[in-house]
Motif scaffolding. Structure first.
Motif, PDB file in Angstrom:
ATOM      1  N   ARG A 140      38.500  23.517  79.364  1.00 49.06           N
ATOM      2  CA  ARG A 140      39.862  23.016  79.559  1.00 49.06           C
ATOM      3  C   ARG A 140      40.443  22.443  78.272  1.00 49.06           C
ATOM      4  NH1 ARG A 140      38.459  20.091  85.354  1.00 49.06           N
ATOM      5  NH2 ARG A 140      39.269  21.744  86.714  1.00 49.06           N
ATOM      6  N   ALA A 141      39.580  21.982  77.379  1.00 46.05           N
ATOM      7  CA  ALA A 141      40.064  21.408  76.122  1.00 46.05           C
ATOM      8  C   ALA A 141      40.417  22.478  75.097  1.00 46.05           C
ATOM      9  CB  ALA A 141      39.006  20.471  75.536  1.00 46.05           C
ATOM     10  N   ARG A 142      39.981  23.697  75.329  1.00 45.07           N
ATOM     11  CA  ARG A 142      40.259  24.792  74.397  1.00 45.07           C
ATOM     12  C   ARG A 142      41.746  25.115  74.417  1.00 45.07           C
ATOM     13  NH1 ARG A 142      41.096  30.228  74.768  1.00 45.07           N
ATOM     14  NH2 ARG A 142      40.414  31.480  72.994  1.00 45.07           N
ATOM     15  N   PRO A 143      42.423  24.995  73.282  1.00 45.28           N
ATOM     16  CA  PRO A 143      43.865  25.268  73.269  1.00 45.28           C
ATOM     17  C   PRO A 143      44.163  26.742  73.527  1.00 45.28           C
ATOM     18  CG  PRO A 143      43.161  24.047  71.307  1.00 45.28           C
ATOM     19  CD  PRO A 143      41.932  24.553  71.980  1.00 45.28           C
ATOM     20  N   ALA A 144      45.283  27.013  74.155  1.00 49.38           N
ATOM     21  CA  ALA A 144      45.716  28.396  74.338  1.00 49.38           C
ATOM     22  C   ALA A 144      45.853  29.075  72.981  1.00 49.38           C
ATOM     23  CB  ALA A 144      47.041  28.422  75.086  1.00 49.38           C
ATOM     24  N   GLY A 145      45.356  30.292  72.881  1.00 46.12           N
ATOM     25  CA  GLY A 145      45.430  31.027  71.632  1.00 46.12           C
ATOM     26  C   GLY A 145      44.428  30.590  70.590  1.00 46.12           C
ATOM     27  N   SER A 146      43.430  29.788  70.993  1.00 44.66           N
ATOM     28  CA  SER A 146      42.425  29.303  70.045  1.00 44.66           C
ATOM     29  C   SER A 146      41.670  30.459  69.410  1.00 44.66           C
ATOM     30  CB  SER A 146      41.435  28.378  70.765  1.00 44.66           C
ATOM     31  OG  SER A 146      40.338  28.067  69.941  1.00 44.66           O
ATOM     32  N   ALA A 147      41.289  30.267  68.151  1.00 44.58           N
ATOM     33  CA  ALA A 147      40.506  31.273  67.448  1.00 44.58           C
ATOM     34  C   ALA A 147      39.040  31.224  67.839  1.00 44.58           C
ATOM     35  CB  ALA A 147      40.644  31.071  65.938  1.00 44.58           C
ATOM     36  N   SER A 148      38.647  30.247  68.660  1.00 43.00           N
ATOM     37  CA  SER A 148      37.264  30.126  69.125  1.00 43.00           C
ATOM     38  C   SER A 148      37.161  30.699  70.544  1.00 43.00           C
ATOM     39  CB  SER A 148      36.808  28.666  69.110  1.00 43.00           C
ATOM     40  OG  SER A 148      36.790  28.148  67.803  1.00 43.00           O
ATOM     41  N   PRO A 149      36.645  31.916  70.695  1.00 44.20           N
ATOM     42  CA  PRO A 149      36.524  32.486  72.036  1.00 44.20           C
ATOM     43  C   PRO A 149      35.364  31.859  72.805  1.00 44.20           C
ATOM     44  CG  PRO A 149      35.620  33.997  70.412  1.00 44.20           C
ATOM     45  CD  PRO A 149      36.202  32.838  69.645  1.00 44.20           C
ATOM     46  N   PHE A 150      35.540  31.746  74.121  1.00 39.00           N
ATOM     47  CA  PHE A 150      34.534  31.153  74.998  1.00 39.00           C
ATOM     48  C   PHE A 150      34.017  32.204  75.973  1.00 39.00           C
ATOM     49  CE2 PHE A 150      34.996  26.270  75.303  1.00 39.00           C
ATOM     50  CZ  PHE A 150      35.255  26.163  73.955  1.00 39.00           C
ATOM     51  N   ARG A 151      32.733  32.138  76.250  1.00 33.82           N
ATOM     52  CA  ARG A 151      32.145  32.913  77.333  1.00 33.82           C
ATOM     53  C   ARG A 151      31.290  31.965  78.172  1.00 33.82           C
ATOM     54  NH1 ARG A 151      30.508  38.728  74.430  1.00 33.82           N
ATOM     55  NH2 ARG A 151      32.685  39.317  73.969  1.00 33.82           N
ATOM     56  N   LEU A 152      31.543  31.985  79.480  1.00 34.86           N
ATOM     57  CA  LEU A 152      30.819  31.142  80.418  1.00 34.86           C
ATOM     58  C   LEU A 152      29.943  32.008  81.313  1.00 34.86           C
ATOM     59  CD1 LEU A 152      30.268  28.514  82.099  1.00 34.86           C
ATOM     60  CD2 LEU A 152      32.349  29.070  83.387  1.00 34.86           C
ATOM     61  N   VAL A 153      28.659  31.685  81.375  1.00 37.86           N
ATOM     62  CA  VAL A 153      27.733  32.291  82.327  1.00 37.86           C
ATOM     63  C   VAL A 153      27.376  31.198  83.325  1.00 37.86           C
ATOM     64  CG1 VAL A 153      25.549  33.512  82.650  1.00 37.86           C
ATOM     65  CG2 VAL A 153      26.853  33.824  80.532  1.00 37.86           C
ATOM     66  N   TYR A 154      27.780  31.394  84.577  1.00 35.75           N
ATOM     67  CA  TYR A 154      27.720  30.344  85.591  1.00 35.75           C
ATOM     68  C   TYR A 154      26.832  30.811  86.739  1.00 35.75           C
ATOM     69  CZ  TYR A 154      29.734  27.003  89.044  1.00 35.75           C
ATOM     70  OH  TYR A 154      29.934  26.042  89.998  1.00 35.75           O
ATOM     71  N   SER A 155      25.718  30.121  86.943  1.00 37.13           N
ATOM     72  CA  SER A 155      24.770  30.438  88.012  1.00 37.13           C
ATOM     73  C   SER A 155      24.969  29.472  89.165  1.00 37.13           C
ATOM     74  CB  SER A 155      23.333  30.342  87.480  1.00 37.13           C
ATOM     75  OG  SER A 155      22.397  30.514  88.525  1.00 37.13           O
ATOM     76  N   ALA A 156      25.210  30.027  90.364  1.00 32.38           N
ATOM     77  CA  ALA A 156      25.402  29.223  91.564  1.00 32.38           C
ATOM     78  C   ALA A 156      24.624  29.842  92.712  1.00 32.38           C
ATOM     79  CB  ALA A 156      26.884  29.125  91.925  1.00 32.38           C
ATOM     80  N   ARG A 157      24.373  29.055  93.741  1.00 35.86           N
ATOM     81  CA  ARG A 157      23.622  29.564  94.877  1.00 35.86           C
ATOM     82  C   ARG A 157      24.373  30.658  95.614  1.00 35.86           C
ATOM     83  NH1 ARG A 157      21.281  23.801  97.262  1.00 35.86           N
ATOM     84  NH2 ARG A 157      19.766  23.449  95.595  1.00 35.86           N
ATOM     85  N   SER A 158      25.681  30.478  95.793  1.00 34.29           N
ATOM     86  CA  SER A 158      26.491  31.431  96.556  1.00 34.29           C
ATOM     87  C   SER A 158      27.934  31.306  96.100  1.00 34.29           C
ATOM     88  CB  SER A 158      26.391  31.132  98.054  1.00 34.29           C
ATOM     89  OG  SER A 158      27.072  29.931  98.362  1.00 34.29           O
TER      90      SER A 158
END
Length: 253
Positions: A140-158
């Protein structure tokens, strides 16, 4: 690169402050986001946490730590709390705390497991269960158009256990440098090709960054999940000094 100071002086971060519940948002059947008004809150860096203290009428006190869920300016503080079986603090916060009620908070705390806006390079976020909370603060803190790309790998039960489900889907659809890969350990949505199972190295290569991209990796969740995920990253060739970990929670996803 110069390091941004952690908000608030040491004495201010150690002081207990009165926090009033302004709003609450259900996230899942077992989790809720609490919006707290904290006068003179010094602010925080994404990835930090706070201590929450409850005091009963007979003077009994119980304290637990919770990650900050959003990079909020001003006097507001957002915490996402997942109910723990037989947990006296989490159960009270999820079920009994009402608008206008007060608790005490102390912080912000922690200076290692943080991401600062403007920090260069790609970022890999690896979350197990409620470990997604501080990682969501970073996203959420990543500004729109940031030069730092994010990738999230999210493990959940369901799918029903996913925190921030709609927001994550929206952010992924915006195609603004944020990608989200979901892993389910107990039940998966119909048509999911992966099937169920704990996090595997191929989940990190398929949804994450390659070693050549030199991402900063943040891994958060229960101890067993964090140790396994960090071991996978090292085995894939990611340098240990680029892997930051935070452990909490009573059970794995």
């Amino acid at each position: 690169m110069a390091r941004t100071a952690i908000p608030g002086g040491l004495s201010a971060r150690r002081a207990w402050r009165s926090a009033t519940l302004a709003d609450r948002r259900p996230e899942t059947a077992q989790a809720v986001t609490l919006v707290l008004d904290v006068p003179d809150w010094p602010g925080h860096v994404p990835g930090q946490h706070v201590d929450v203290r409850l005091t009963s009428e007979d003077g009994y006190r119980a304290t637990r730590s919770y990650s900050v869920a959003a990079p909020t300016d001003g006097d507001a503080l957002e915490l996402t709390v997942q109910r723990v079986p037989d947990g006296e603090v989490s159960t009270f916060l999820c079920d009994d705390l009402r608008r206008g009620d007060t608790v005490e908070v102390r912080g912000p705390l922690g200076g290692w497991f943080v991401w600062r806006p403007g920090q260069p390079g790609p970022v890999l976020l690896v979350a197990g269960g409620s470990g997604v909370v501080p990682l969501m603060s970073m996203l959420r803190a990543r500004p729109a158009g940031s030069a730092s790309p994010f990738r999230l790998v999210y493990s959940a039960r369901s799918p029903e256990d996913l925190l921030y489900r709609e927001e994550l889907a929206r952010r992924a659809a915006e195609n603004d440098g944020v990608e989200v890969g979901l892993v389910f350990t107990r039940s998966a949505p119909e048509g999911d090709r992966r099937g169920v199972g704990r996090l595997r190295p191929e989940d990190l290569t398929g949804h994450g960054w390659s070693v050549d991209d030199a991402p900063t990796c943040y891994v958060c969740g229960p101890t067993g999940f964090v140790e396994s995920a960090a071991a996978h990253l090292v085995a894939l060739g990611h340098p240990p000094e680029r892997i930051r970990t935070e452990r909490f929670g009573p059970s794995g996803p």
